[in-house]
Design an enzyme around this catalytic site. Structure first.
Site, PDB file in Angstrom:
ATOM      1  N   ASP A 199       0.500  -1.304  -0.207  1.00  0.00           N
ATOM      2  CA  ASP A 199       0.520  -0.081  -0.201  1.00  0.00           C
ATOM      3  C   ASP A 199       0.756   1.062   0.035  1.00  0.00           C
ATOM      4  OD1 ASP A 199      -2.236  -1.179  -0.311  1.00  0.00           O
ATOM      5  OD2 ASP A 199      -2.346  -1.402   2.184  1.00  0.00           O
ATOM      6  N   MET A 200       0.441   1.997  -1.155  1.00  0.00           N
ATOM      7  CA  MET A 200       1.081   3.908  -0.337  1.00  0.00           C
ATOM      8  C   MET A 200       2.026   3.819   1.271  1.00  0.00           C
ATOM      9  SD  MET A 200      -0.389   7.301  -2.340  1.00  0.00           S
ATOM     10  CE  MET A 200       0.796   8.655  -2.059  1.00  0.00           C
TER      11      MET A 200
END
Length: 457
Positions: free
Chosen positions: A294-295
């Site tokens: 995930d970012m």
């Protein structure tokens, strides 16, 4: 709920009103909007549960009001509560295909033709006009949100668009473009939060700051565009511009990096910086993603550099021959009765009313995480997490959900106590991919890498 209308407020001295409407989708709300929300909480009915939004407005000229006076309005959307008890294994959860009732095209067109979007310049369009513009030339299917169990179609999109007119940001945008314009007001701040209990399938906390519902974004952006909200600060923040991956080791077929929180793993639609493009530029190579983070998550990533590396690494991930361990700092001290290790298991699916988030629902994809306590303080717990399956937001949801550890990760903007207020470079998500172990594509030798997170107990 009553229709929103403007009230006159006198916030505490020293709370500045922003000169420009901040971005609605990212970052902490303006203090003056939080103050207005606090003053208006008493207006909510007893036992209310759902989204609440408040807009703070001032005279466009700034000349007609007494010093310190602001105009504020609130709107609320009760929680959507689908039926539960469809499975004896998960009696508190709804079925994934019953989270929302899909809306057929004919029904949507009839409803949307009567829903009017007023603009600040006095013009208007129907929701049907906007929907036809947005869907022109697009296939009748929607990405499944990470393969998460619910096959979204435009029938779900129809329902979400029609329901957009119930959301606080849309109702308050309409108020600004009608009554606000008549009174000579401009919006100076907006704040949306969750009030009350969360539905059993979801993760929300009383008082949790939220971005507006993503499914209503096309309508919200059109309603508010005349007021020129500030752009996404991630495009202009020097701290974001300074983010860069760190190369750990490079071989003929692969490269392992450490990604900081705030960088995408691969190029995305928004055009934000990503670790793969930056690594490819530094090493002058063409890279292929074989897994992602995930970012918001920091830690170890491996990219393939050759066709041989791509095939071998993808097969290793698919066949479960890659080991991964994460460190996470939780916002609660886990109760001693829970023990020091265990397993979380429940089905996950995309939340059709807010597609950036995931939720628990029968018929979603099975998700399994093993966890172990590494240490505790008076208020927090450091855990190691091993994802047996790899679903979207799996570790974050397993930490935060009541069926999991019921303790969100520190600074999680999707499932944490501080919500969107924690989505800043200075407050990264406390989730780190600390160990990665995979077989070399040529020799089969196990390659193991470990890094320490920036956070600690």
């Amino acid at each position: 709920m009553t229709e929103p209308h403007f009230l006159h407020l006198m916030p505490p001295e020293g709370l500045d009103v922003p000169a420009r409407l901040p971005n609605l989708w990212y970052g902490p709300p303006a203090p003056v909007a939080r103050c207005a929300a606090t003053l208006m909480r008493t207006a909510l009915p007893d036992g209310f549960s759902g989204r609440v939004g408040v807009v703070v407005a001032v005279k466009a000229s700034g000349a007609d009001d007494a010093p310190g006076i602001v105009h504020a309005a609130w709107a609320a959307e009760p929680a959507h509560r689908p039926g539960v008890g469809v499975s004896p294994d998960h009696p508190t959860l709804p079925a994934a295909d019953r989270l929302v009732e899909p809306m057929e095209d004919d029904d949507f067109q009839r409803a949307a033709a009567g829903l009017v979007i007023p603009f600040a310049d006095g013009t208007s369009r129907t929701l049907l006009d906007l929907a036809q513009e947005l869907t022109a030339g697009k296939p009748k299917s929607i990405a499944r949100g990470g393969g998460a169990g619910l096959k979204l179609t435009y029938r779900h999109w129809n329902r979400a668009m029609a329901d957009a007119f119930h959301t606080p940001a849309v109702r308050l945008g309409i108020l600004m473009n009608t009554e606000g314009v008549r009174l000579g007001l401009r919006p100076a701040a907006y704040f949306e939060w969750w009030a009350g209990e969360t539905p059993p399938h979801d993760v929300k906390w009383d008082g949790m700051p939220l971005s507006p519902r993503t499914t209503a974004k096309p309508v919200i952006e059109r309603l508010w565009e005349a007021w020129s909200p500030a752009p996404d600060p991630r495009f202009t923040d020097p701290a974001v511009a300074a983010l860069a991956p760190r190369i750990i080791e490079e071989a003929e077929d692969w490269i392992v990096i450490e990604k900081p929180s705030g960088l995408l793993s691969v190029p995305g639609a928004m055009g934000l910086p990503d670790a793969m493009s930056m690594t490819a530029k530094v090493t002058n190579t063409v890279l292929v993603p074989v897994h992602r983070l995930d970012m918001d998550t920091s830690g170890l990533l491996v990219y393939a550099k050759t066709d041989r590396g791509t095939k071998a690494l993808m097969a290793a991930f698919r066949e479960g021959r890659v080991e991964k361990r994460y460190r996470a700092l939780l916002e609660k001290r886990l109760p001693d009765a829970l023990g020091t290790e265990g397993e979380v298991r429940f089905p996950i699916t995309t939340n059709p009313l807010d597609r950036l988030r995931q939720c628990a629902a029968v018929g979603g994809r099975e998700s399994i995480t093993r966890w172990k306590v590494l240490g505790k303080s008076a208020e927090r717990t450091l855990v190691e997490m091993e994802p047996v399956t790899g679903r979207t937001h799996q570790l974050r949801l397993h930490a935060a959900h009541a069926l999991g550890l019921n303790a969100p990760m520190v600074n999680d903007p999707y499932y944490g106590f501080d919500g969107i207020a924690a989505e800043t470079p200075a407050t990264p998500l406390n989730l780190h991919a600390a160990m990665l172990d995979f077989p070399d594509p040529v020799t089969g030798e196990r390659r193991r890498f470990e890094t320490e997170p920036a956070f600690h107990l």
